[in-house]
Write a protein that holds these residues in place. Structure first.
Motif, mmCIF file in Angstrom:
data_model
loop_
_atom_site.group_PDB
_atom_site.id
_atom_site.type_symbol
_atom_site.label_atom_id
_atom_site.label_comp_id
_atom_site.label_asym_id
_atom_site.label_seq_id
_atom_site.Cartn_x
_atom_site.Cartn_y
_atom_site.Cartn_z
ATOM 1 N N GLY A 106 -9.096 -4.374 -6.853
ATOM 2 C CA GLY A 106 -8.263 -5.674 -6.237
ATOM 3 C C GLY A 106 -6.940 -4.694 -6.495
ATOM 4 N N GLY A 107 -6.151 -4.919 -7.485
ATOM 5 C CA GLY A 107 -5.236 -4.081 -8.266
ATOM 6 C C GLY A 107 -3.438 -4.671 -7.486
ATOM 7 N N GLU A 108 -2.754 -4.060 -7.312
ATOM 8 C CA GLU A 108 -1.529 -4.338 -7.576
ATOM 9 C C GLU A 108 -0.196 -5.047 -5.814
ATOM 10 O OE1 GLU A 108 0.681 -1.095 -9.515
ATOM 11 O OE2 GLU A 108 0.099 -1.455 -11.372
ATOM 12 N N ARG A 109 -1.485 -4.375 -4.869
ATOM 13 C CA ARG A 109 -0.577 -4.124 -3.658
ATOM 14 C C ARG A 109 -1.400 -5.444 -2.558
ATOM 15 N NH1 ARG A 109 1.743 0.905 -1.964
ATOM 16 N NH2 ARG A 109 -0.576 1.704 -1.494
ATOM 17 N N VAL A 110 -2.305 -6.503 -3.092
ATOM 18 C CA VAL A 110 -3.164 -7.100 -2.378
ATOM 19 C C VAL A 110 -2.647 -8.025 -1.808
ATOM 20 C CG1 VAL A 110 -5.000 -9.122 -2.622
ATOM 21 C CG2 VAL A 110 -5.109 -6.876 -4.240
ATOM 22 N N LEU B 222 -8.433 7.765 -6.978
ATOM 23 C CA LEU B 222 -7.432 7.271 -6.107
ATOM 24 C C LEU B 222 -6.435 8.257 -6.200
ATOM 25 C CD1 LEU B 222 -6.594 4.979 -4.484
ATOM 26 C CD2 LEU B 222 -5.677 3.845 -6.724
ATOM 27 N N ALA B 223 -5.754 8.465 -7.172
ATOM 28 C CA ALA B 223 -4.093 9.178 -7.322
ATOM 29 C C ALA B 223 -5.184 10.171 -6.295
ATOM 30 C CB ALA B 223 -4.145 9.725 -8.595
ATOM 31 N N THR B 224 -5.426 11.132 -6.289
ATOM 32 C CA THR B 224 -5.838 13.031 -6.216
ATOM 33 C C THR B 224 -5.532 12.681 -4.628
ATOM 34 O OG1 THR B 224 -7.261 12.849 -7.727
ATOM 35 C CG2 THR B 224 -7.354 13.908 -5.077
ATOM 36 N N LEU B 225 -6.417 11.284 -4.395
ATOM 37 C CA LEU B 225 -6.441 10.797 -2.238
ATOM 38 C C LEU B 225 -5.276 10.394 -1.561
ATOM 39 C CD1 LEU B 225 -7.712 9.473 -0.075
ATOM 40 C CD2 LEU B 225 -7.031 6.866 -0.734
ATOM 41 N N ASP C 79 1.517 14.450 2.635
ATOM 42 C CA ASP C 79 2.952 14.892 3.172
ATOM 43 C C ASP C 79 2.558 15.188 5.002
ATOM 44 O OD1 ASP C 79 0.226 16.363 3.347
ATOM 45 O OD2 ASP C 79 0.752 18.515 2.604
ATOM 46 N N GLN C 80 0.934 13.886 5.196
ATOM 47 C CA GLN C 80 0.997 13.994 6.463
ATOM 48 C C GLN C 80 1.518 12.463 6.666
ATOM 49 O OE1 GLN C 80 -3.217 14.864 7.501
ATOM 50 N NE2 GLN C 80 -3.634 15.499 5.701
ATOM 51 N N GLY C 81 2.438 11.884 5.828
ATOM 52 C CA GLY C 81 2.700 10.364 5.619
ATOM 53 C C GLY C 81 2.231 9.080 5.753
ATOM 54 N N LEU C 82 0.921 9.672 5.164
ATOM 55 C CA LEU C 82 -0.361 8.389 5.078
ATOM 56 C C LEU C 82 -0.032 8.099 3.197
ATOM 57 C CD1 LEU C 82 -2.571 9.669 8.093
ATOM 58 C CD2 LEU C 82 -0.744 7.704 8.253
ATOM 59 N N ASP C 83 -0.662 7.302 3.111
ATOM 60 C CA ASP C 83 -0.923 6.470 2.302
ATOM 61 C C ASP C 83 -2.197 5.520 2.588
ATOM 62 O OD1 ASP C 83 -0.465 5.409 -0.946
ATOM 63 O OD2 ASP C 83 1.287 4.255 -0.482
ATOM 64 N N PHE C 84 -2.666 5.234 1.228
ATOM 65 C CA PHE C 84 -3.798 4.215 1.176
ATOM 66 C C PHE C 84 -3.106 2.860 0.426
ATOM 67 C CE2 PHE C 84 -8.056 2.422 -0.963
ATOM 68 C CZ PHE C 84 -8.456 2.288 0.372
ATOM 69 N N GLY C 85 -3.894 1.636 1.023
ATOM 70 C CA GLY C 85 -3.435 0.459 1.106
ATOM 71 C C GLY C 85 -3.766 0.115 -0.835
ATOM 72 N N VAL C 86 -4.619 0.322 -1.133
ATOM 73 C CA VAL C 86 -4.978 -0.328 -2.719
ATOM 74 C C VAL C 86 -3.718 0.397 -3.832
ATOM 75 C CG1 VAL C 86 -6.952 -1.215 -4.507
ATOM 76 C CG2 VAL C 86 -7.262 -0.953 -2.088
ATOM 77 N N ASP C 87 -3.427 0.025 -5.131
ATOM 78 C CA ASP C 87 -3.098 1.318 -6.236
ATOM 79 C C ASP C 87 -3.310 -0.126 -6.828
ATOM 80 O OD1 ASP C 87 -2.083 3.077 -7.265
ATOM 81 O OD2 ASP C 87 0.254 1.959 -7.030
ATOM 82 N N LEU C 88 -3.294 1.388 -8.728
ATOM 83 C CA LEU C 88 -3.797 -0.294 -9.613
ATOM 84 C C LEU C 88 -4.117 1.095 -10.262
ATOM 85 C CD1 LEU C 88 -6.809 1.858 -9.664
ATOM 86 C CD2 LEU C 88 -7.514 -0.662 -8.525
ATOM 87 N N THR D 165 -7.653 -6.634 -0.834
ATOM 88 C CA THR D 165 -8.367 -6.130 -1.757
ATOM 89 C C THR D 165 -8.874 -4.160 -1.252
ATOM 90 O OG1 THR D 165 -10.750 -6.906 -1.055
ATOM 91 C CG2 THR D 165 -8.613 -7.735 -2.881
ATOM 92 N N THR D 166 -9.774 -3.730 -2.072
ATOM 93 C CA THR D 166 -10.279 -2.917 -1.360
ATOM 94 C C THR D 166 -11.517 -2.564 -0.216
ATOM 95 O OG1 THR D 166 -10.231 -1.530 -3.592
ATOM 96 C CG2 THR D 166 -11.808 -0.420 -1.264
#
Ligand code: 2HG
Ligand code: ZN
Length: 461
Positions: A162-166, A127-130, A136-145, A171-172
Motif C-alpha cells: 500500500g504505502g503513502e499514496r493509496v 521502487l526508487a530506481t523505477l 525525465d520522461q515526465g512519468l511516475d509510479f503511483g505507489v510510494d513507501l 494499492t499496488t
C-alpha cells in the motif's frame, strides 16, 4: 548409517551443482556469512536456517530453478528486497531448510510505452530506481513507501503493498497492468500485453497480487504509470486529537491534489526526534500530528492553505514547498519504523478499521496494552490503517491475539497492507470466512499441489 548420511550430503551437493549449472557459480550462496542478510527480516523478528540462496538472472533461469527444487521437493521462498514485515519472505525458524529464491538480479527496465503510458520491468527493480528511471520522461509510479530504496516491484506486487499514496492511486494491484510469473511446476505465464480490456477468464495478475509468493514467482511486471506532478506542497498539522485529524481529512479530501495523509502521535515524534536528532517541528507539543501532501500540474499550495485556514481545529502548521523541506517534514513520519526498531524487536500489527471506529480503536489499544508494552501507533489516515507497534511486550502472542480480536470485533482487517506472512496465519479466520479460506486453499493446492512455494505463509500448515 553411512549410506543414509552420504545420501543426505550427496543430495545437498547435487542440488547446489544443478543450481550452479543454471545460474552460474556466483549465483548460488551457501556460506552463512553471505546468506545471512537473506534469512532474517528487517526487524530481526523473523527468519531461520536456509539451505542456500539462489540468484537467477532471468525468467528462464527462475523457471529452471523452480523445476530443480520441485524435483527434489525443496521448499522455495521467493524474495525481493527483503523489506517485508510479516516474515513472508524469509525462512521459518524450524522445518525443512528451504531455498531462498532472490529476484534481485531481475533488474531490466524496458522502454516506456508513451501511448499506453506503461513500462515493463524486472521483478527485482527497486521502487526508487523505477521512479528515477521514468522521471525525465515526465512519468511516475503511483505507489510510494518509506522502504522505496530497497523494496522491489516484484515484492510489492506479491504483497500488494500500500504505502503513502493509496488515497490517490490505490494499492499496488491497482497500478499493475499485468505480470509474468513462474508457476510451481516451472511453467511461465505471460500477462504482459498491458491490455486495459481483456476479459478472457480469470484475472491471474489480480490473483497473484497479494498472494505473497504462495502461488507463483513473479518475474516481470507491466506497470501503469501516472504523469509526474511537478508542483508539491506538504504540511505538518498539529492537532489535539485523532478526531480532529479525521475532521480535517474530510475537508482535505475535497482537494483533488491531496495524495498523502499520515498520522502519528507525540510519543512517536519524541522517539523519532531522539533517534535521528531532529529538531522539534513546533514550539509547543501537541497530542496528534497529521502530515499531508498535495501535488498537481499547477501549484496546489493556495488551495491547501485555504483549507487549512478554514480548519479551526488545526493548532499549528508547518508548510514545506521545496523538496528538501518536504523531506524534512516527511522524516518525522517515515522514520517511525527505523526508530522503533532501534528499541528492540517490535511486535508489529498492521491493521485497518472502519473510519468511524478509528478513534475508539486507538484508545482501546492504548488501554489494552497499558503496563504490558510501550505502544507506538501511526499510519495512513485515509484508509483507517494503523501500524500498531509494541515494544517490550512480555506476552506478544497474547497481546497480538487481543488486539486482532478487537480489530475483528469492529469489522476491520487483521492485515491492511503488509500481508499475512508467517506472522498472522493463526488469525486469518478473523478476517476471512471458512468458505473463503477453503476457496483460497483450493487455489493454492491446484497451482502448487506439492506445497513447495512459501509453505507456512498465509495458511498455517
Ligand atoms: C509504513 O507505513 C510502513 O511506514 C511500515 O508500512 C509500518 O513499521 C511499520 O509498522
Ligand atoms: Zn504503512
Amino acid at each position: 548409517m553411512i549410506t543414509a548420511l552420504g545420501f543426505g550430503i550427496m543430495s545437498g551437493d547435487v542440488l547446489v551443482e544443478r543450481l550452479q549449472k543454471i545460474v552460474g557459480a556466483s549465483g548460488v550462496l551457501t556460506d552463512p556469512a553471505l546468506t545471512a542478510s537473506y534469512t532474517t527480516d528487517f526487524t530481526g523478528g523473523f527468519g531461520g536456517p536456509v539451505r542456500l540462496v539462489v540468484r537467477p538472472g532471468d525468467t528462464a533461469e527462475v523457471a529452471e530453478v523452480v523445476r530443480a527444487c520441485a524435483a527434489d521437493g525443496v521448499p522455495i521462498i521467493p524474495q525481493g528486497g527483503n523489506t517485508g514485515l510479516v516474515g513472508g519472505g524469509v525462512p521459518a525458524p524450524a522445518g525443512p531448510a528451504p531455498v531462498v529464491l532472490s529476484l534481485t538480479r531481475l533488474t531490466e527496465i524496458g522502454p516506456v510505452d508513451p501511448i499506453a503510458r506503461q513500462i515493463t520491468v524486472g521483478a527485482g527493480v527497486p521502487l526508487a530506481t523505477l521512479r528515477a528511471a521514468i522521471r525525465d520522461q515526465g512519468l511516475d509510479f503511483g505507489v510510494d513507501l518509506a522502504a522505496r530504496d530497497s523494496a522491489t516491484i516484484g515484492g510489492m506486487i506479491a504483497t500488494n503493498a500500500g504505502g503513502e499514496r493509496v488515497l490517490r492511486h490505490g494499492t499496488t494491484r491497482a497500478c499493475v497492468a499485468g505480470i509474468e510469473a513462474v508457476l510451481p511446476d516451472g511453467q511461465i505465464i505471460d500477462r504482459l500485453a498491458g491490455l486495459p480490456k481483456d476479459n478472457t477468464g480469470f484475472d491471474l495478475t489480480g490473483l497473484l497480487a497479494g498472494s505473497e509468493g504462495t502461488l507463483a514467482v513473479i518475474t516481470r511486471a507491466r506497470l501503469k504509470l501516472t504523469p509526474q506532478l511537478d508542483h508539491h506542497v506538504a504540511a505538518l498539522l498539529a492537532l489535539d486529537s485523532i478526531g480532529d485529524a479525521l475532521t480535517a481529512l474530510v475537508r482535505l479530501r475535497e482537494l483533488p491534489s491531496l495524495e498523502l495523509a499520515e498520522f502519528f502521535f507525540a510519543d512517536g515524534l519524541d522517539l523519532v526526534r531522539a533517534h535521528a536528532s531532529l529538531p522539534a517541528p513546533f514550539r509547543e507539543t501537541y497530542a496528534t500530528y497529521l502530515l499531508v501532501e498535495c501535488a498537481g500540474r499547477t501549484d496546489p499550495s493556495d488551495e491547501l492553505m485555504a483549507v487549512l485556514e478554514e480548519l479551526d481545529t488545526v493548532r499549528d502548521a508547518a508548510v514545506a514547498m521545496t523538496g528538501p523541506d518536504r523531506r524534512r517534514l516527511a522524516a518525522y513520519r517515515e522514520l517511525h519504523t527505523e526508530s522503533i526498531n532501534a528499541q528492540g524487536v517490535p511486535l508489529k500489527l498492521d491493521v485497518t478499521v472502519p473510519m468511524h471506529e478509528l478513534e475508539r480503536f486507538l484508545a482501546d489499544v492504548r488501554a489494552l496494552v497499558e503496563g504490558r508494552a510501550t505502544p507506538y501507533l501511526f499510519g495512513h489516515l485515509a484508509e483507517g490503517n494503523i501500524h500498531v507497534n509494541l515494544i517490550g511486550a512480555a506476552d506478544p502472542e497474547a497481546l497480538a491475539d487481543e488486539v486482532l480480536h478487537r480489530v475483528a470485533a469492529v469489522g476491520g482487517s487483521i492485515s491492511a497492507e503488509h500481508g499475512v506472512g508467517r506472522a498472522k496465519t493463526r488469525w486469518l479466520g478473523l478476517s476471512r470466512s471458512a468458505a473463503e479460506i477453503s476457496a483460497m486453499r483450493a487455489v493454492k493446492s491446484a497451482l502448487d499441489p506439492q506445497g513447495i512455494l512459501n509453505p507456512g505463509v498465509i495458511f498455517s500448515d
